[in-house]
Design a protein around this motif. Sequence first.
Motif, PDB file in Angstrom:
ATOM      1  N   THR A 206      -3.266  -4.043   3.376  1.00  0.00           N
ATOM      2  CA  THR A 206      -1.727  -3.914   3.750  1.00  0.00           C
ATOM      3  C   THR A 206      -1.219  -2.680   4.319  1.00  0.00           C
ATOM      4  N   ALA A 207      -1.608  -1.557   4.121  1.00  0.00           N
ATOM      5  CA  ALA A 207      -1.223  -0.331   4.552  1.00  0.00           C
ATOM      6  C   ALA A 207      -1.493  -0.307   6.212  1.00  0.00           C
ATOM      7  N   LEU A 208      -2.588  -0.657   6.594  1.00  0.00           N
ATOM      8  CA  LEU A 208      -2.851  -0.929   8.124  1.00  0.00           C
ATOM      9  C   LEU A 208      -2.009  -1.648   8.641  1.00  0.00           C
ATOM     10  N   VAL A 209      -1.637  -3.104   8.057  1.00  0.00           N
ATOM     11  CA  VAL A 209      -0.666  -3.958   8.654  1.00  0.00           C
ATOM     12  C   VAL A 209       0.530  -3.600   8.893  1.00  0.00           C
ATOM     13  N   GLU A 210       0.953  -2.610   7.663  1.00  0.00           N
ATOM     14  CA  GLU A 210       2.422  -2.109   7.594  1.00  0.00           C
ATOM     15  C   GLU A 210       2.509  -1.077   8.832  1.00  0.00           C
ATOM     16  N   ARG A 211       1.585  -0.157   9.030  1.00  0.00           N
ATOM     17  CA  ARG A 211       1.581   0.919   9.870  1.00  0.00           C
ATOM     18  C   ARG A 211       1.617   0.224  11.534  1.00  0.00           C
TER      19      ARG A 211
END
Length: 359
Positions: A206-211
């Motif tokens: 999720t963090a990679l998607v958000e970034r």
Amino acid sequence: MTTMSNARLPQEILDYIVDFLHNEPWWLKRCCLVAKSWVPRTRKHIFNKIDIASLDDLEAWWKVFPDPNSSPGHYARTLFFLSVRSIFSGVAGGCSLVRPFSNVVRLVISCAGEFPTFTSSRFLELICSLPLLEDVELEADGIREDGDDGPVFQPRASPPLTGCLALNLADGIEPVTRGLLALPDGIHFRQFLCTWRYEEEHQWVTALVERCSHTLESVQIDRKEHSSAASIDLSSATKLREVTFWFDYEAGWITNALKTILPEHRDLQEILICVYPSRDSSADDPVDSKKVVGEEVYERWMDLDDLLVQLWESHAVRTKLLVERKAGKVYRIVTGLLPEMMERGIIQPETYAEHNNIF
């Protein structure tokens, strides 16, 4: 008067001819022997992709091309490592390693089965040593957190990273994700492919998607675990055009991920549901989908069926179902788990071989 022996084709015509041979290395090498004027264009294709399988390969490169300034490495656009451990053990730092390959835009590291694994700091050093890098593909048994392997690499600048990020790490994606999220110039990938193995990794996916939310157009997730409790949050990536899920019969986590799709996701055009069941599916006898997957899993499929219909009605999102070739029983099981989609003709079944936009 110009004689035939002195006649010369314009350089752009010669280049055009050589370009037709870009996938023919045998002929390209012979083109180099025709004339000096043919060499630059043939080298552009011969050295477009550099494979480094061992430290011996690297030493051979330096022996043939000792001067980085005149090295044909500047023609390379793809750098492919098959043995990162041996290379990093023989070269002090990524900068000296990749200096001749400053125009590389795609980095592929495939070193599954190698021990010990390298550290996240060394991986980031390699990435940041390629100033034009756009695509990063990493398959390994794991990347260790930085320990007593020397000073932690602190990048002052990072490459564009605007293409594809593909991660397949047996020990988990946390170390490399921490490093990517800390890059000073950020990450701007348009495509994200990830093999997700552990329950707690959903937060890093999720963090990679958000970034990458401002650039991300395609997400492909291969889920190796089957618990439905945790999933990824796609709400921030409103530019998504395609989402692909690979999984066994457990569909709960996919439903949870798709529930985060908001009305703002107007660019979303296609959802791919790719099923690779681990259970025996060779028999051709009639099947009861509910009995095969169990009551609890069946209910989650019903939720997914309803949600896919809603997404189609609100966004006109096309859904494709991919199954194994010749897996007739699998096809009947899965289509039986999506009754509303099948009845409306919304879903389009295909086989892996028929669809080329997958892992």
